[in-house]
Design an enzyme around this catalytic site. Structure first.
Site, mmCIF file in Angstrom:
data_model
loop_
_atom_site.group_PDB
_atom_site.id
_atom_site.type_symbol
_atom_site.label_atom_id
_atom_site.label_comp_id
_atom_site.label_asym_id
_atom_site.label_seq_id
_atom_site.Cartn_x
_atom_site.Cartn_y
_atom_site.Cartn_z
ATOM 1 N N ASP A 12 75.118 37.959 40.651
ATOM 2 C CA ASP A 12 74.332 38.085 39.417
ATOM 3 C C ASP A 12 74.274 39.535 38.949
ATOM 4 O O ASP A 12 74.398 39.820 37.750
ATOM 5 C CB ASP A 12 72.910 37.561 39.634
ATOM 6 C CG ASP A 12 72.866 36.048 39.785
ATOM 7 O OD1 ASP A 12 73.803 35.381 39.299
ATOM 8 O OD2 ASP A 12 71.901 35.542 40.391
ATOM 9 N N GLU B 40 82.660 43.643 45.208
ATOM 10 C CA GLU B 40 81.639 42.925 45.967
ATOM 11 C C GLU B 40 81.985 43.000 47.445
ATOM 12 O O GLU B 40 82.922 42.386 47.910
ATOM 13 C CB GLU B 40 81.550 41.466 45.518
ATOM 14 C CG GLU B 40 80.410 40.717 46.188
ATOM 15 C CD GLU B 40 80.228 39.314 45.615
ATOM 16 O OE1 GLU B 40 79.404 38.576 46.174
ATOM 17 O OE2 GLU B 40 80.892 38.968 44.622
#
EC number: 2.7.1.74
Length: 219
Positions: free
Chosen positions: A24, A92
């Site tokens: 997110d 990530e």
């Protein structure tokens, strides 16, 4: 401030526990000018990785070394392939969290024995030394294990065969994140409160963008 210096070329990683909210946050940060983000989803739902993750959570002592070796190679591939010149690249997770969080947690919990840990470290050191893997900064999304577990339980309802991850494992991962990133001296670290609602709270979202932008411009 939500503007990054033009033609800035940097590589960062966003780190945090399982279901800490990294995806997110990355979706929000990619709206900052000059930022490009790479999600840890390329192989997540391939049959091989789904099976490997399932086997790990069913029998961690048997499958931990195989899983960590797989992710070590995956992080190397992301580092080599996911880079856009003259942009701020945010990945990530990284090969460093693979070692200092997940592999160390597996060893601490007895999932990997001493020979497996030694082999893993030898492989990891070779990759980082020979390929000169470095990051300009780290964004740490600090989320308490209980919140991560609650989000995992929600995912298990909507996603078939989502692994049942124990709270004890999440707590160990949290401890390893804290030990690594609160004492990290080699690279700048920005700690973000993962308990904030960045999706539905405009003030929290704006604060996130401002903090990350200032951090990127400072490194």
């Amino acid at each position: 401030m939500d503007s990054i210096n033009e033609f800035t070329s940097k590589k960062l990683s966003i780190e945090g526990n399982i279901s800490s909210g990294k995806t997110d946050v990355l979706n929000i940060l990619r709206n900052i000018n000059n930022v490009v983000s790479f999600h840890d989803v390329e192989d997540r739902y391939t049959p091989i990785e789904k099976e490997l993750i399932r086997k790990f959570h069913e029998n961690p002592s048997r499958w931990s070394y195989a899983l960590q070796t797989h992710y070590c190679m995956k992080r190397v591939r992301m580092h080599l392939e996911c880079f856009v010149p003259s942009r701020v690249n945010i990945l990530e997770r990284s090969i460093f969290s693979d070692r200092y969080v997940f592999a160390e947690a597996a060893t601490a919990l007895g999932y990997m024995d001493d020979p497996e840990w030694a082999l893993y470290c030898k492989q990891h050191d070779w990759y980082t030394d020979k390929l000169e893997i470095q990051f300009d900064g780290i964004i740490y999304l600090r989320t308490i294990p209980e919140s991560c577990k609650e989000r995992i339980n929600e995912k298990s309802i909507t996603e078939k065969n989502y692994p049942n991850i124990s709270i004890d494992y999440l707590k160990t991962l949290h401890e390893k994140h804290e030990l690594w990133l609160t004492q990290c001296k080699k690279v700048p670290v920005l700690i973000i409160d993962g308990e904030e609602d960045f999706i539905f709270d405009p003030c929290a979202k704006k604060k996130l963008i401002n903090e990350v932008t200032e951090f990127i411009n400072s490194i």
